[in-house]
Design a protein around this motif. Sequence first.
Motif, PDB file in Angstrom:
ATOM      1  N   MET A   1       8.901  -9.674  -5.647  1.00  0.00           N
ATOM      2  CA  MET A   1       8.456  -8.296  -5.889  1.00  0.00           C
ATOM      3  C   MET A   1       7.417  -7.908  -4.829  1.00  0.00           C
ATOM      4  O   MET A   1       6.448  -8.622  -4.595  1.00  0.00           O
ATOM      5  N   ALA A   2       7.628  -6.778  -4.157  1.00  0.00           N
ATOM      6  CA  ALA A   2       6.738  -6.340  -3.088  1.00  0.00           C
ATOM      7  C   ALA A   2       5.382  -5.958  -3.645  1.00  0.00           C
ATOM      8  O   ALA A   2       5.261  -5.489  -4.778  1.00  0.00           O
ATOM      9  N   ASP A   3       4.332  -6.221  -2.814  1.00  0.00           N
ATOM     10  CA  ASP A   3       2.995  -5.837  -3.215  1.00  0.00           C
ATOM     11  C   ASP A   3       2.877  -4.322  -3.281  1.00  0.00           C
ATOM     12  O   ASP A   3       3.518  -3.597  -2.497  1.00  0.00           O
ATOM     13  N   ARG A   4       2.071  -3.850  -4.211  1.00  0.00           N
ATOM     14  CA  ARG A   4       1.868  -2.411  -4.346  1.00  0.00           C
ATOM     15  C   ARG A   4       1.105  -1.874  -3.139  1.00  0.00           C
ATOM     16  O   ARG A   4       0.131  -2.465  -2.676  1.00  0.00           O
ATOM     17  N   VAL A   5       1.556  -0.717  -2.650  1.00  0.00           N
ATOM     18  CA  VAL A   5       0.895  -0.072  -1.517  1.00  0.00           C
ATOM     19  C   VAL A   5      -0.453   0.458  -1.964  1.00  0.00           C
ATOM     20  O   VAL A   5      -0.567   1.101  -3.012  1.00  0.00           O
ATOM     21  N   THR A   6      -1.485   0.193  -1.170  1.00  0.00           N
ATOM     22  CA  THR A   6      -2.832   0.630  -1.507  1.00  0.00           C
ATOM     23  C   THR A   6      -3.271   1.772  -0.592  1.00  0.00           C
ATOM     24  O   THR A   6      -2.634   2.064   0.431  1.00  0.00           O
ATOM     25  N   MET A   7      -4.396   2.383  -0.950  1.00  0.00           N
ATOM     26  CA  MET A   7      -4.957   3.436  -0.127  1.00  0.00           C
ATOM     27  C   MET A   7      -5.387   2.878   1.233  1.00  0.00           C
ATOM     28  O   MET A   7      -5.329   3.567   2.254  1.00  0.00           O
ATOM     29  N   GLY A   8      -5.794   1.599   1.235  1.00  0.00           N
ATOM     30  CA  GLY A   8      -6.160   0.968   2.501  1.00  0.00           C
ATOM     31  C   GLY A   8      -4.981   0.865   3.447  1.00  0.00           C
ATOM     32  O   GLY A   8      -5.127   1.043   4.670  1.00  0.00           O
ATOM     33  N   ASP A   9      -3.777   0.586   2.888  1.00  0.00           N
ATOM     34  CA  ASP A   9      -2.574   0.534   3.716  1.00  0.00           C
ATOM     35  C   ASP A   9      -2.306   1.890   4.362  1.00  0.00           C
ATOM     36  O   ASP A   9      -1.950   1.981   5.547  1.00  0.00           O
ATOM     37  N   VAL A  10      -2.480   2.954   3.566  1.00  0.00           N
ATOM     38  CA  VAL A  10      -2.276   4.304   4.087  1.00  0.00           C
ATOM     39  C   VAL A  10      -3.282   4.596   5.190  1.00  0.00           C
ATOM     40  O   VAL A  10      -2.946   5.147   6.248  1.00  0.00           O
ATOM     41  N   ARG A  12      -4.853   2.466   7.197  1.00  0.00           N
ATOM     42  CA  ARG A  12      -4.559   1.726   8.421  1.00  0.00           C
ATOM     43  C   ARG A  12      -3.399   2.346   9.182  1.00  0.00           C
ATOM     44  O   ARG A  12      -3.424   2.453  10.411  1.00  0.00           O
ATOM     45  N   ARG A  13      -2.383   2.781   8.466  1.00  0.00           N
ATOM     46  CA  ARG A  13      -1.227   3.373   9.145  1.00  0.00           C
ATOM     47  C   ARG A  13      -1.590   4.707   9.797  1.00  0.00           C
ATOM     48  O   ARG A  13      -1.117   5.035  10.889  1.00  0.00           O
ATOM     49  N   ALA A  14      -2.454   5.483   9.135  1.00  0.00           N
ATOM     50  CA  ALA A  14      -2.842   6.794   9.673  1.00  0.00           C
ATOM     51  C   ALA A  14      -3.982   6.682  10.677  1.00  0.00           C
ATOM     52  O   ALA A  14      -4.298   7.673  11.366  1.00  0.00           O
ATOM     53  N   GLY A  15      -4.624   5.510  10.751  1.00  0.00           N
ATOM     54  CA  GLY A  15      -5.726   5.338  11.682  1.00  0.00           C
ATOM     55  C   GLY A  15      -6.991   6.057  11.250  1.00  0.00           C
ATOM     56  O   GLY A  15      -7.755   6.536  12.104  1.00  0.00           O
ATOM     57  N   VAL A  16      -7.224   6.103   9.937  1.00  0.00           N
ATOM     58  CA  VAL A  16      -8.417   6.770   9.417  1.00  0.00           C
ATOM     59  C   VAL A  16      -9.059   5.862   8.379  1.00  0.00           C
ATOM     60  O   VAL A  16      -8.541   4.788   8.063  1.00  0.00           O
ATOM     61  N   SER A  17     -10.187   6.280   7.817  1.00  0.00           N
ATOM     62  CA  SER A  17     -10.843   5.511   6.773  1.00  0.00           C
ATOM     63  C   SER A  17     -10.214   5.808   5.416  1.00  0.00           C
ATOM     64  O   SER A  17      -9.550   6.835   5.222  1.00  0.00           O
ATOM     65  N   THR A  18     -10.442   4.891   4.469  1.00  0.00           N
ATOM     66  CA  THR A  18      -9.931   5.134   3.117  1.00  0.00           C
ATOM     67  C   THR A  18     -10.600   6.359   2.504  1.00  0.00           C
ATOM     68  O   THR A  18      -9.987   7.065   1.686  1.00  0.00           O
ATOM     69  N   LYS A  19     -11.857   6.635   2.869  1.00  0.00           N
ATOM     70  CA  LYS A  19     -12.544   7.815   2.380  1.00  0.00           C
ATOM     71  C   LYS A  19     -11.824   9.079   2.816  1.00  0.00           C
ATOM     72  O   LYS A  19     -11.672  10.028   2.035  1.00  0.00           O
ATOM     73  N   VAL A  39      -2.217  11.580   7.589  1.00  0.00           N
ATOM     74  CA  VAL A  39      -2.366  10.951   6.280  1.00  0.00           C
ATOM     75  C   VAL A  39      -1.144  11.202   5.405  1.00  0.00           C
ATOM     76  O   VAL A  39      -0.602  10.282   4.769  1.00  0.00           O
ATOM     77  N   LEU A  40      -0.703  12.438   5.345  1.00  0.00           N
ATOM     78  CA  LEU A  40       0.444  12.773   4.501  1.00  0.00           C
ATOM     79  C   LEU A  40       1.713  12.100   4.995  1.00  0.00           C
ATOM     80  O   LEU A  40       2.567  11.679   4.194  1.00  0.00           O
ATOM     81  N   GLU A  41       1.867  11.957   6.313  1.00  0.00           N
ATOM     82  CA  GLU A  41       3.035  11.248   6.861  1.00  0.00           C
ATOM     83  C   GLU A  41       2.979   9.775   6.483  1.00  0.00           C
ATOM     84  O   GLU A  41       4.008   9.160   6.154  1.00  0.00           O
ATOM     85  N   ALA A  42       1.770   9.193   6.509  1.00  0.00           N
ATOM     86  CA  ALA A  42       1.619   7.790   6.123  1.00  0.00           C
ATOM     87  C   ALA A  42       1.923   7.602   4.641  1.00  0.00           C
ATOM     88  O   ALA A  42       2.539   6.605   4.242  1.00  0.00           O
ATOM     89  N   VAL A  43       1.481   8.534   3.816  1.00  0.00           N
ATOM     90  CA  VAL A  43       1.763   8.486   2.379  1.00  0.00           C
ATOM     91  C   VAL A  43       3.266   8.495   2.138  1.00  0.00           C
ATOM     92  O   VAL A  43       3.801   7.710   1.339  1.00  0.00           O
ATOM     93  N   ALA A  44       3.972   9.395   2.836  1.00  0.00           N
ATOM     94  CA  ALA A  44       5.417   9.501   2.661  1.00  0.00           C
ATOM     95  C   ALA A  44       6.130   8.256   3.169  1.00  0.00           C
ATOM     96  O   ALA A  44       7.061   7.742   2.524  1.00  0.00           O
ATOM     97  N   ALA A  45       5.696   7.752   4.329  1.00  0.00           N
ATOM     98  CA  ALA A  45       6.362   6.591   4.920  1.00  0.00           C
ATOM     99  C   ALA A  45       6.210   5.344   4.060  1.00  0.00           C
ATOM    100  O   ALA A  45       7.131   4.526   3.943  1.00  0.00           O
TER     101      ALA A  45
END
Length: 285
Positions: A1-10, A12-19, A39-45
């Motif tokens: 079972m894949a790990d749940r995607v976290t806000m930190g993953d988003v 890192r992918r968007a190149g911004v802070s979790t805040k 950010v929204l593109e990272a969320v969708a991806a």
Amino acid sequence: MADRVTMGDVARRAGVSTKTVSNVLRGAPGASAATRQRVLEAVAALDYRLNPSASALRSGRRGSITLAIPTLQQPLYAALAEELMRAADDTAVILELTSGEAEREQEILAGSWARRSDAAVLVPRGLDPASWPIAERAQLKAPLAIIADSGPPDVPRVTCPPEAQVELVAAHLLTLGRRRIAVVGSSSRADRWTEACARGLRAAGLRVDTEAVVRVDAPDGLLGGVEAVARLMHVGTGVDAIVCHNDALAAGAVSALRRRGARVPQDVAVVGRGDTESAVFATPT
């Protein structure tokens, strides 16, 4: 079972802070259009889904309102719940049925709902809110409102003053030529309407004998109205109108009167309170 995607993953992918991710998802100002887009593109991806429980822990908000009512069998309470849900829109409404028990209403007044909701609305029946100790009210930080004819001056309260209602009822009954009136209400300590109604009708020149003021233990259903008529007939009040605390009591009274051969409203007029759908389509209305 894949790990749940976290806000930190988003982040890192968007190149911004979790805040920044949090601010974008909350709709907070500050991020540029380009940053929001990344950010929204990272969320969708990543197919990221917000964890409501974690969000509530961080923000201190639960995203819900508690509505504490005695029962759903009373059409007026069901209509209230529907209207609150409609007004709350996306905010969840948690129903809590107190059965009109003073202990459970006291728990609501003391803030038992604050662990799961941001605010609460209480319709008391077993407890008189005016007797709620000031010390306990001072400890309650989250917003609470009550729907009652009386209550503490420092607690938001929604009410329709009994005096204004009684003026309308008295004028109507006088127009109909009725003179001997019965009042049917609740035996609850929280009920101030029954005595206010009887007092107002007397002040308008109508006769309301002491034995014609009937308080029932089941004021939320038709059986309470049936009981009231039986008690009125037993003491022989000879009333030509019955004013009820709510439409359910009125419907029960109408049924009981008809079973005893009385014509409604020719022999006995019956007045309800609440303007519920069942009352509008009843015969007579």
